[in-house]
Design an enzyme around this catalytic site. Structure first.
Site, PDB file in Angstrom:
ATOM      1  N   THR A 150     -44.027 -31.344 -36.702  1.00  0.00           N
ATOM      2  CA  THR A 150     -44.302 -29.971 -36.255  1.00  0.00           C
ATOM      3  C   THR A 150     -45.379 -29.268 -37.078  1.00  0.00           C
ATOM      4  O   THR A 150     -45.893 -28.232 -36.655  1.00  0.00           O
ATOM      5  CB  THR A 150     -43.027 -29.114 -36.378  1.00  0.00           C
ATOM      6  OG1 THR A 150     -42.635 -29.130 -37.770  1.00  0.00           O
ATOM      7  CG2 THR A 150     -41.897 -29.653 -35.517  1.00  0.00           C
TER       8      THR A 150
ATOM      9  N   ILE B 191     -44.488 -27.809 -39.693  1.00  0.00           N
ATOM     10  CA  ILE B 191     -43.718 -26.719 -40.323  1.00  0.00           C
ATOM     11  C   ILE B 191     -43.132 -27.146 -41.676  1.00  0.00           C
ATOM     12  O   ILE B 191     -43.381 -26.503 -42.702  1.00  0.00           O
ATOM     13  CB  ILE B 191     -42.609 -26.225 -39.370  1.00  0.00           C
ATOM     14  CG1 ILE B 191     -43.220 -25.601 -38.107  1.00  0.00           C
ATOM     15  CG2 ILE B 191     -41.722 -25.181 -40.081  1.00  0.00           C
ATOM     16  CD1 ILE B 191     -42.204 -25.285 -37.008  1.00  0.00           C
TER      17      ILE B 191
ATOM     18  N   HIS C 163     -59.713 -14.989 -43.204  1.00  0.00           N
ATOM     19  CA  HIS C 163     -58.863 -13.894 -43.684  1.00  0.00           C
ATOM     20  C   HIS C 163     -57.928 -14.295 -44.824  1.00  0.00           C
ATOM     21  O   HIS C 163     -57.649 -13.486 -45.713  1.00  0.00           O
ATOM     22  CB  HIS C 163     -57.985 -13.348 -42.544  1.00  0.00           C
ATOM     23  CG  HIS C 163     -58.761 -12.625 -41.495  1.00  0.00           C
ATOM     24  ND1 HIS C 163     -58.184 -11.709 -40.642  1.00  0.00           N
ATOM     25  CD2 HIS C 163     -60.080 -12.668 -41.149  1.00  0.00           C
ATOM     26  CE1 HIS C 163     -59.099 -11.228 -39.813  1.00  0.00           C
ATOM     27  NE2 HIS C 163     -60.259 -11.800 -40.102  1.00  0.00           N
TER      28      HIS C 163
ATOM     29  N   ARG D 278     -61.977  -6.956 -48.127  1.00  0.00           N
ATOM     30  CA  ARG D 278     -60.602  -6.439 -48.027  1.00  0.00           C
ATOM     31  C   ARG D 278     -59.582  -7.580 -47.991  1.00  0.00           C
ATOM     32  O   ARG D 278     -58.438  -7.406 -48.414  1.00  0.00           O
ATOM     33  CB  ARG D 278     -60.453  -5.555 -46.781  1.00  0.00           C
ATOM     34  CG  ARG D 278     -60.556  -6.275 -45.466  1.00  0.00           C
ATOM     35  CD  ARG D 278     -60.609  -5.305 -44.285  1.00  0.00           C
ATOM     36  NE  ARG D 278     -60.458  -5.950 -42.993  1.00  0.00           N
ATOM     37  CZ  ARG D 278     -61.410  -6.627 -42.364  1.00  0.00           C
ATOM     38  NH1 ARG D 278     -62.605  -6.775 -42.929  1.00  0.00           N
ATOM     39  NH2 ARG D 278     -61.192  -7.175 -41.186  1.00  0.00           N
ATOM     40  N   HIS D 279     -60.004  -8.755 -47.530  1.00  0.00           N
ATOM     41  CA  HIS D 279     -59.081  -9.890 -47.464  1.00  0.00           C
ATOM     42  C   HIS D 279     -58.773 -10.437 -48.861  1.00  0.00           C
ATOM     43  O   HIS D 279     -57.673 -10.930 -49.113  1.00  0.00           O
ATOM     44  CB  HIS D 279     -59.655 -10.991 -46.576  1.00  0.00           C
ATOM     45  CG  HIS D 279     -59.944 -10.537 -45.183  1.00  0.00           C
ATOM     46  ND1 HIS D 279     -58.955 -10.079 -44.335  1.00  0.00           N
ATOM     47  CD2 HIS D 279     -61.110 -10.449 -44.495  1.00  0.00           C
ATOM     48  CE1 HIS D 279     -59.504  -9.731 -43.185  1.00  0.00           C
ATOM     49  NE2 HIS D 279     -60.801  -9.936 -43.260  1.00  0.00           N
TER      50      HIS D 279
HETATM   51  C1  RB5 Z   1     -39.340 -35.666 -38.960  1.00  0.00           C
HETATM   52  O1  RB5 Z   1     -38.490 -36.127 -37.960  1.00  0.00           O
HETATM   53  C2  RB5 Z   1     -39.672 -34.200 -38.739  1.00  0.00           C
HETATM   54  O2  RB5 Z   1     -38.549 -33.427 -39.013  1.00  0.00           O
HETATM   55  C3  RB5 Z   1     -40.841 -33.783 -39.588  1.00  0.00           C
HETATM   56  O3  RB5 Z   1     -41.953 -34.569 -39.274  1.00  0.00           O
HETATM   57  C4  RB5 Z   1     -41.294 -32.349 -39.438  1.00  0.00           C
HETATM   58  O4  RB5 Z   1     -41.476 -32.018 -38.096  1.00  0.00           O
HETATM   59  C5  RB5 Z   1     -40.538 -31.347 -40.192  1.00  0.00           C
HETATM   60  O5  RB5 Z   1     -40.844 -30.153 -40.209  1.00  0.00           O
END
Ligand code: RB5
Length: 146
Positions: A67, A69, A98, A132-133
């Site tokens: 993801t 993330i 920014h 400003r950034h």
């Molecule tokens: C792995 O399955 C998955 O959780 C990892 O690649 C990722 O997306 C985590 O944030």
């Protein structure tokens, strides 16, 4: 420009595509793995990439997981890191202009390689605007002192 790049198993194929792009464009880079689609833990890759960028050994980092993330959350735990998750051209541009993002994160399960390479290209070519950034980025780093 020296680039640190890494991924977990969920981002392996896209990492290989990004590496091919970096090679084609003549960028200097270090591949921190992972080196196959065998399951691994994204913090184990995020940390050395983020440390390398934070310590100035690399100018920028690129991290990829399923993801974008988890690997970004982990990278942002390292002092001095501003990792930005970008899945569109506008965010890639703004995260540099920014936020002076020093790590780009993306999710292989979210976007295709065509868009991902366009994002990498924009992200590597966009300069921080300062002004400003800069004051706001300084405030982010003051939070690290708390
Ligand atoms: C792995 O399955 C998955 O959780 C990892 O690649 C990722 O997306 C985590 O944030």
């Amino acid at each position: 420009m020296k680039i640190a790049i890494g991924c977990d198993h969920g981002g392996y194929q896209l990492k290989q595509e990004v590496i091919a792009y970096l090679e084609k464009k003549g960028y200097e880079y270090k591949d921190f793995g992972t080196h196959s689609t065998e399951s691994c833990d994204y913090p184990d890759i995020a940390e050395p990439v983020a440390q390398g960028v934070a310590q100035g050994e690399f100018d920028k980092g690129i991290l990829i997981c399923g993801t974008g993330i988890g690997i970004g959350i982990a990278a942002n735990k390292v002092k001095g890191i501003r990792a930005a998750l970008c899945h569109d051209a506008f965010s890639a541009h703004a995260s540099r202009e920014h936020n002076d993002a020093n790590i780009l994160t993306m999710g292989q399960r979210v976007i295709g390689p065509g868009l991902a390479l366009e994002i990498v290209d924009i992200w590597l070519h966009t300069e921080f605007e300062g002004g400003r950034h800069a004051k706001r980025v300084e405030k982010i780093h003051k939070i690290e002192e708390c």
